[in-house]
Design a protein around this motif. Structure first.
Motif, mmCIF file in Angstrom:
data_model
loop_
_atom_site.group_PDB
_atom_site.id
_atom_site.type_symbol
_atom_site.label_atom_id
_atom_site.label_comp_id
_atom_site.label_asym_id
_atom_site.label_seq_id
_atom_site.Cartn_x
_atom_site.Cartn_y
_atom_site.Cartn_z
ATOM 1 N N ASP A 189 -9.072 -4.529 -4.018
ATOM 2 C CA ASP A 189 -10.615 -3.787 -3.123
ATOM 3 C C ASP A 189 -10.832 -5.477 -3.144
ATOM 4 O OD1 ASP A 189 -12.552 -2.292 -4.741
ATOM 5 O OD2 ASP A 189 -12.574 -3.027 -2.803
ATOM 6 N N PRO A 190 -10.796 -5.743 -1.957
ATOM 7 C CA PRO A 190 -11.587 -7.170 -1.561
ATOM 8 C C PRO A 190 -12.540 -7.441 -1.776
ATOM 9 C CG PRO A 190 -9.896 -5.863 0.566
ATOM 10 C CD PRO A 190 -9.876 -5.493 -0.960
ATOM 11 N N LYS A 191 -13.817 -6.583 -1.791
ATOM 12 C CA LYS A 191 -14.769 -6.726 -1.663
ATOM 13 C C LYS A 191 -14.889 -6.224 -3.037
ATOM 14 C CE LYS A 191 -16.292 -4.205 2.397
ATOM 15 N NZ LYS A 191 -15.542 -5.687 3.338
ATOM 16 N N THR A 192 -14.930 -6.005 -4.175
ATOM 17 C CA THR A 192 -15.241 -6.159 -5.354
ATOM 18 C C THR A 192 -14.009 -7.877 -6.242
ATOM 19 O OG1 THR A 192 -14.026 -4.806 -5.994
ATOM 20 C CG2 THR A 192 -16.177 -4.320 -5.596
ATOM 21 N N SER A 193 -13.047 -8.357 -5.970
ATOM 22 C CA SER A 193 -12.046 -8.721 -6.495
ATOM 23 C C SER A 193 -12.544 -10.109 -5.734
ATOM 24 C CB SER A 193 -10.712 -8.754 -5.516
ATOM 25 O OG SER A 193 -9.793 -9.665 -6.285
ATOM 26 N N TRP A 194 -12.557 -10.852 -7.322
ATOM 27 C CA TRP A 194 -12.992 -12.369 -7.739
ATOM 28 C C TRP A 194 -11.813 -13.196 -7.063
ATOM 29 C CZ3 TRP A 194 -9.551 -16.004 -9.898
ATOM 30 C CH2 TRP A 194 -9.121 -15.215 -10.934
ATOM 31 N N TRP A 234 -12.559 -16.046 -4.481
ATOM 32 C CA TRP A 234 -12.133 -17.060 -4.733
ATOM 33 C C TRP A 234 -10.609 -17.225 -2.986
ATOM 34 C CZ3 TRP A 234 -7.210 -18.519 -6.487
ATOM 35 C CH2 TRP A 234 -6.894 -19.877 -6.550
ATOM 36 N N MET A 235 -9.831 -16.660 -2.543
ATOM 37 C CA MET A 235 -9.114 -16.779 -1.767
ATOM 38 C C MET A 235 -9.251 -16.322 -0.020
ATOM 39 S SD MET A 235 -6.630 -16.937 -2.537
ATOM 40 C CE MET A 235 -4.628 -17.042 -1.426
#
Length: 158
Positions: A114-119, A123-124
């Motif tokens: 889940d790119p919208k909420t993943s820390w 970071w990436m």
């Protein structure tokens, strides 16, 4: 792409474990999504239906990574489907461009669900990318003409 038929063959416990990855931010197993809350299981089912997923590698040998977005796929996947995030590269059915725009020299692979909420995605700098597998560090350089084309279009590389 993941299909519901492939999920049906997985043990339900395994599906539950993967579904729980979507809800790491909330203890009740739900994530904010649009007007109403969707449970992690509903999000997993939506992704299983093919909702904006990047193609994941189908083999471990011969993996390559896109030099622009760092998406990891096999050579054959890049040659037939291109890069899911960088459609402007037009790698489909062009093996020469696949060699030019991808690299076999990379370290570390992360799976972004889940790119919208993943820390980790933040970071990436992958918050706008599709869920998929990404290389952490890539060695290689795009050809000058592709760099110029990207600069003209205002597209940044990572």
């Amino acid at each position: 792409r993941i299909r519901k038929s492939s999920l049906a063959s997985l043990p339900s416990r395994l599906v539950d474990v993967h579904a729980s990855c979507f809800a790491a931010d909330r203890l009740d197993g739900s994530v904010a999504c649009g007007r109403r809350e969707r449970t992690s299981k509903e999000r997993w089912n939506a992704m299983a239906d093919g909702e904006d997923l990047a193609q994941v590698p189908n083999e471990l040998k011969g993996l390559r990574t896109c030099l622009v977005c760092h998406l990891v796929k096999s050579f054959e996947q890049f040659a037939t489907e291109g890069c899911d995030n960088c459609t402007f590269l037009a790698m489909e059915d062009d093996t020469e461009k696949v060699y030019d725009c991808t690299s076999v020299n990379f370290e570390g692979v992360i799976s972004v669900v889940d790119p919208k909420t993943s820390w980790c995605a933040k970071w990436m700098r992958l918050t706008e990318a599709k869920p998929g597998c990404y290389a952490m560090q890539v060695d290689g350089e795009l050809p000058i003409e592709i760099q110029e084309m990207m600069q003209d279009r205002g597209i940044r590389t990572r």
